[in-house]
Design an enzyme around this catalytic site. Structure first.
Site: not given
Ligand code: DOR
Length: 439
Positions: A63, A66-67, A157, A184, A237, A310, A314
């Protein structure tokens, strides 16, 4: 010219897949383990001093966000691969909530190919369950499975498949090629605009909460649908005590379910949100001490099969907003092993061997990743993590390889440090530094 053989000398080999926990040297030739035993000769080999270090199968993360494509300012496949290798991972499963969404053969192949070109870890794309993660139309699961990326794991997810009929069809369809559906679990109506765990702390802070039941209702439904369809479910998660009970009970009657818990849900509680620091915002939210303890018991008894990070990078301008407006997610790859070694192994709750099962052997088996998760044996690929179980270090968010810095563990002193990571006999990390040019 083939690379010189390597001799990992004087380490302790801990390999649950072959039942090994013993002092042994490991000789590696052409990417493969060629000999294992005490006092092996270093003739003609590059000798790596492993005294005081543990040699184990490298970690596998089911999980990882990678964006790329879409938010390469927050993370790329390359930066995420660097973070993974530094964390001791040899394989990561890249979640589908990119832009464009990984809901087609073209996108999953692009992710797969980029991962291979970077070459630091194997990147296995996760395919979306529904087109555009919209929750209304089943994606072309078969096409993604038949692609070069051979996707056998599907998830929306970040979003929950709310429609029970659609979830039923996803499980039925994936069953045709023995693939796994990971949903999810978050009931939209109950979660509402909740930003943290619903409970005493959310009441005090005046923040809207997400009740435990938002997760438990969906898990209960998905377990029923898995039983009905004979499909394979993976619960990502897991965050509540009753979710653990539901999964335990389902396993007891033979439902084909596996489950993961994250390092943050296994170690942090919702009291941290009192700082209003959005680094503690995550989905599902950090819960209470009782939930953390139940997750730990579930991980110890195997109800929770594995740890998954996970890892959710960001960009700072997105994350550093008011708590209720910030996106959920925390970094995980570079700290996962050390957090769990500190919280569970150093405290005597879990043996080192069992942590390696939960971080390597078990996740590799769930996704059928041959060549990962051990065994450490003659003839097997040399895909290994080598760590110092005693070394203490302090997490410095600014020094992480991730392009983002949203780690909830910044400033924490942890015990257990990855020193080297090997992917098929090549160092991806050596002496704590990424080794480039693997591709
Ligand atoms: O906190 C989270 N961020 N939970 C998720 O299921 C998705 C993830 C995200 O993509 O930022």
């Amino acid at each position: 010219m083939p690379a010189k053989p390597l001799l990992l000398q004087g380490g302790r080999v801990v390999d649950p897949a072959s039942g090994t926990d013993a002092a042994a040297d490991v000789r590696i030739e052409r990417g493969t383990i060629s000999a294992l035993g005490q006092g092996l000769s270093g003739d003609g080999a590059t000798v790596v001093d492993c005294r005081g270090l543990v040699i184990a199968p490298a970690f596998v993360d089911l999980h990882t966000h990678l964006r790329e494509p879409g938010r390469e300012d927050a993370e790329t496949i390359e930066s995420g691969s660097r973070a993974a290798a530094l964390g001791g991972f040899s394989a990561v499963c890249a979640m589908a909530n990119t832009n464009p969404v990984a809901d087609s053969a073209a996108v999953v192949e692009q992710v797969f190919n980029t991962g291979r070109a970077v070459g630091l870890v194997d990147v296995y794309p996760v395919g979306a369950i529904t087109v555009g993660l919209e929750g209304s139309t089943l994606a072309e699961l078969g096409e993604m499975h038949d692609s070069k990326a051979r996707v056998n794991f599907f998830s929306d997810d970040g979003r929950c498949v709310q429609d029970s009929g659609l979830m039923r069809r996803a499980l039925e369809y994936a069953r045709a090629f023995d693939a796994i559906v990971a949903n999810h679990a978050e009931d939209a109506g109950l979660a509402g605009d909740g930003a943290m765990n619903e409970g005493e702390v959310s009441g005090l802070l005046g923040l809207p909460g997400v009740p435990n039941e938002a997760e438990e209702l969906v898990i209960a439904r998905d377990l029923a649908l898995t039983r009905m369809t004979g499909g394979r479910l993976h619960v990502p998660h897991v965050s509540t005590a009753r979710s653990v009970e539901l999964i335990r009970a389902a396993k007891a009657i033979g439902v084909n379910v596996t489950a993961e818990a994250t390092p943050h849900h296994l170690s942090l509680t919702d009291t941290l949100v009192a700082s209003f620091d959005s680094v503690y915002k995550v989905a599902p939210p950090l819960r209470t001490r009782a939930d953390v303890d139940a997750l730990r018991s579930g991980l110890i008894d195997g109800t929770i099969d594995c740890v998954a990070t996970d890892h959710a990078p960001h960009a700072r301008e997105d994350k550093e907003r008011e708590f209720d407006k910030a996106p959920p997610g925390m970094l995980g790859l570079e700290t996962a092993f050390a957090v769990l070694s500190t919280e569970l192994v150093a405290t005597g709750l879990l043996s080192l061997g069992d942590l390696i099962v939960r971080m390597s052997t078990a996740p590799a088996r769930i996704r059928n990743l041959d060549g990962h998760g051990g065994p450490i044996a003659s003839g097997a690929p040399a895909t290994l993590v080598i760590f110092d179980p005693e070394a203490r270090w302090v997490v410095d968010a600014a020094r992480l390889a991730s392009l983002s810095d949203n780690t909830p563990f910044a400033g924490r002193e942890l015990q257990g440090k990855v020193v080297h990571t090997l992917l098929r006999g090549k160092f991806s990390v050596r002496d704590g530094e990424v080794v480039d040019g693997q591709g």
